[in-house]
Design a protein around this motif. Sequence first.
Motif, PDB file in Angstrom:
ATOM      1  N   ILE A 497      21.417  28.588  24.480  1.00 40.25           N
ATOM      2  CA  ILE A 497      20.340  29.258  24.681  1.00 40.25           C
ATOM      3  C   ILE A 497      19.717  29.935  23.487  1.00 40.25           C
ATOM      4  O   ILE A 497      20.467  30.412  22.808  1.00 40.25           O
ATOM      5  CB  ILE A 497      20.757  30.324  25.506  1.00 40.25           C
ATOM      6  N   SER A 562      18.534  34.977  36.283  1.00 38.00           N
ATOM      7  CA  SER A 562      17.731  33.541  36.458  1.00 38.00           C
ATOM      8  C   SER A 562      16.509  33.366  36.054  1.00 38.00           C
ATOM      9  O   SER A 562      16.014  32.159  35.525  1.00 38.00           O
ATOM     10  CB  SER A 562      17.919  33.219  38.118  1.00 38.00           C
ATOM     11  N   ASP A 563      15.588  34.339  35.777  1.00 38.63           N
ATOM     12  CA  ASP A 563      14.389  34.220  35.262  1.00 38.63           C
ATOM     13  C   ASP A 563      14.498  34.092  33.771  1.00 38.63           C
ATOM     14  O   ASP A 563      15.111  34.984  33.127  1.00 38.63           O
ATOM     15  CB  ASP A 563      13.705  35.652  35.669  1.00 38.63           C
ATOM     16  N   THR A 564      14.329  33.080  33.262  1.00 37.99           N
ATOM     17  CA  THR A 564      14.581  32.628  31.757  1.00 37.99           C
ATOM     18  C   THR A 564      13.544  33.642  30.789  1.00 37.99           C
ATOM     19  O   THR A 564      14.178  33.984  29.800  1.00 37.99           O
ATOM     20  CB  THR A 564      14.228  31.137  31.399  1.00 37.99           C
ATOM     21  N   SER A 565      12.615  33.967  31.254  1.00 35.57           N
ATOM     22  CA  SER A 565      12.050  34.713  30.092  1.00 35.57           C
ATOM     23  C   SER A 565      12.500  36.207  29.882  1.00 35.57           C
ATOM     24  O   SER A 565      12.231  36.869  29.027  1.00 35.57           O
ATOM     25  CB  SER A 565      10.143  34.878  30.588  1.00 35.57           C
ATOM     26  N   ASN A 568      15.568  35.832  28.090  1.00 37.04           N
ATOM     27  CA  ASN A 568      15.032  35.747  26.737  1.00 37.04           C
ATOM     28  C   ASN A 568      14.771  37.252  26.042  1.00 37.04           C
ATOM     29  O   ASN A 568      15.399  37.708  25.074  1.00 37.04           O
ATOM     30  CB  ASN A 568      13.989  34.817  26.616  1.00 37.04           C
TER      31      ASN A 568
END
Length: 596
Positions: A497, A562-565, A568
Amino acid sequence: MSIETIIQDATIEAVKVLYGAEVNKNQVQVQNTRKEVSGDITIVVFPFLRLSKKSPELTAEDLGTYLKDKVSIVDSFNVIKGFLNLDINENYWLNILSDVYSNPDFGTKEVSDDSDLVMVEYSSPNTNKPLHLGHIRNNLLGYSIAEILKANGKKVVKTNIVNDRGIHICKSMYAWQQWGNGETPENSGLKGDHLVGKYYVEFDKHYKAEIAELIEKGIEKEEAENQAPSIVAARELLLKWEAKDEQTVELWKTMNGWVYEGFDVTYKTLGVDFDKIYYESDTYLVGRDEVLRGLDEQVFYRKEDSSVWADLSGEGLDQKILLRSDGTSVYMTQDIGTAKMRFNDYPIDKMLYVVGNEQNYHFQVLAKLLDKLGYGWGKDLYHFSYGMVELPSGKMKSREGTVVDADDLVEGMVKVARDMSAELGKLDSLSGKEAEDTFRMIALGALKYFILKVDPRKNMMFNPEESIDFNGNTGPFIQYTYARIKSVLRKAAGKNITIDKNLNLSSISAKEKELLKRISLFPAAVQEAGDNYSPAIIANYCYDLVKEFNQFYHDHSILGESDTSIMNFRLMLASAVGSVVQNGMKLLGIEMPERM
RNA sequence: GCUCCGGUAGCUCAGUUGGAUAGAGCAACUGCCUUCUAAGCAGUAGGUCAUGGGUUCGAAUCCCGUCCGGAGUACCA
């Protein structure tokens, strides 16, 4: 530009436009909004009531409306009594992250050619005994302040004046001659400074016994203190030393050599260093010449017994001795010489003396004397006066052996760190060397943080049994949080990641925003610490930030998100907290372990 | 005696140029480890900010007095 400045400037403008009045910057009180209240930044409007001739609420409404219209980062506002709470646009806070991310030295200013040069004197040991807890506070403060000044864009020269000559040294020398039986660090296995310190204590023991004996014989106490054979012998040694008697100088060199070897070890453990070392044995003659010049110029005067004095009663101070009746130098004599040499050697803008508050008077006098001698440096001296370290048993006295020895203390703390780690089952995976390095980092982190987190000016209490703590507001707690952040970042890297600097978020939680706000305050904390010469400001800032992060960390999943933004963003947030805390702790001389 | 510094929870300490209901940690008590490190998190309890006045819209914070503690105060460094 900091948010505080932006809001202040805008408020000044608002007052001018709305009420036609000029206010200056420090009349505009901008502060962080209390947690329970909604909003980010709060302006206190009470000072403007006089100008608006309206109620607090109406004045706040006026200003709020103006700021919302004119300042792009102000989204909305609310008013509680005389407090105007502004909501700042989220993007403003989010931008802080990329600032930190793109600048490894976030919060620090660069040194330029025309930066002021500050010389910081600290440590200043006597070479007749080992370093103790009081010296530790001095060394840690001195080192940290030098780092903080650098971070504020100053050129810094760290200096140490070694008090390597004088009657106190002669006491250890005499005692060693009398009762030493040729003991050396090699044949005794004792660390050099500890060996010499042993004879300093030995001297005092004999000296006290002799005084008691003389008093027994009916001699007055004061007279006895003057005539005891030991002190007479020590004085003779000092005279012989100043006369460069070969044997005496040889003994002096040998014993000081032992002490330096010992000090080097202690300095290395503490992680402090110096750019330039001065020795009193080199500077006292310069000082004596200055005093004699002052005598010629009738700035000073000589008494019948031929001692030399300065009369400062006109300045609200007292008479001060500068040369003893036997012609030998005192503490003040060498400090004059040292100052002269330093100002010759460097283009000093400010001279900072990190010396305990028991010498406040000494430095008042020194500044005055330098002025009297025709130098302008008196005003450039700043005595950074820190408080004493007290023990539950009272004050530390080297001569009486009621001290907490620096080396023993550090080793004791390393042992506690080691035992505690074993008990908690930490670091079992590390190699012996790596683990040992980490124990030292933790032990030193605990000690340094404990000492630096308190306001330098205040006396502080150190209870050897209770003070060693690794939980709560401590260095290890901050190190631990850092290690966990590093662990998350390692795991993220393991999953391939990578952090994307371009954030794309719909909204962030209150805790996340709170963290961003705190991170944004770091540069201000560094500056405040520099203005006030206070490492404690950095220490407490770091603790607050880390405490906040731990709460966040507890109830916000990062890698499980779970929400990649969002993931991040949180990774970036964690990373930013890590680097800010690391930058902050570096200013305290505290190393951060990758894992613990 | 005089000068300087300090006094905030049982203990150790924070507390922005005077601002909203004075905050942490330790110690005590209560929960939370199949969940990114529990050296952690959440909660309970604990305060006449030494004390008496003053200044003001507002004082732990500024001024004065008092009490208590520490340091310094002419040949220690």
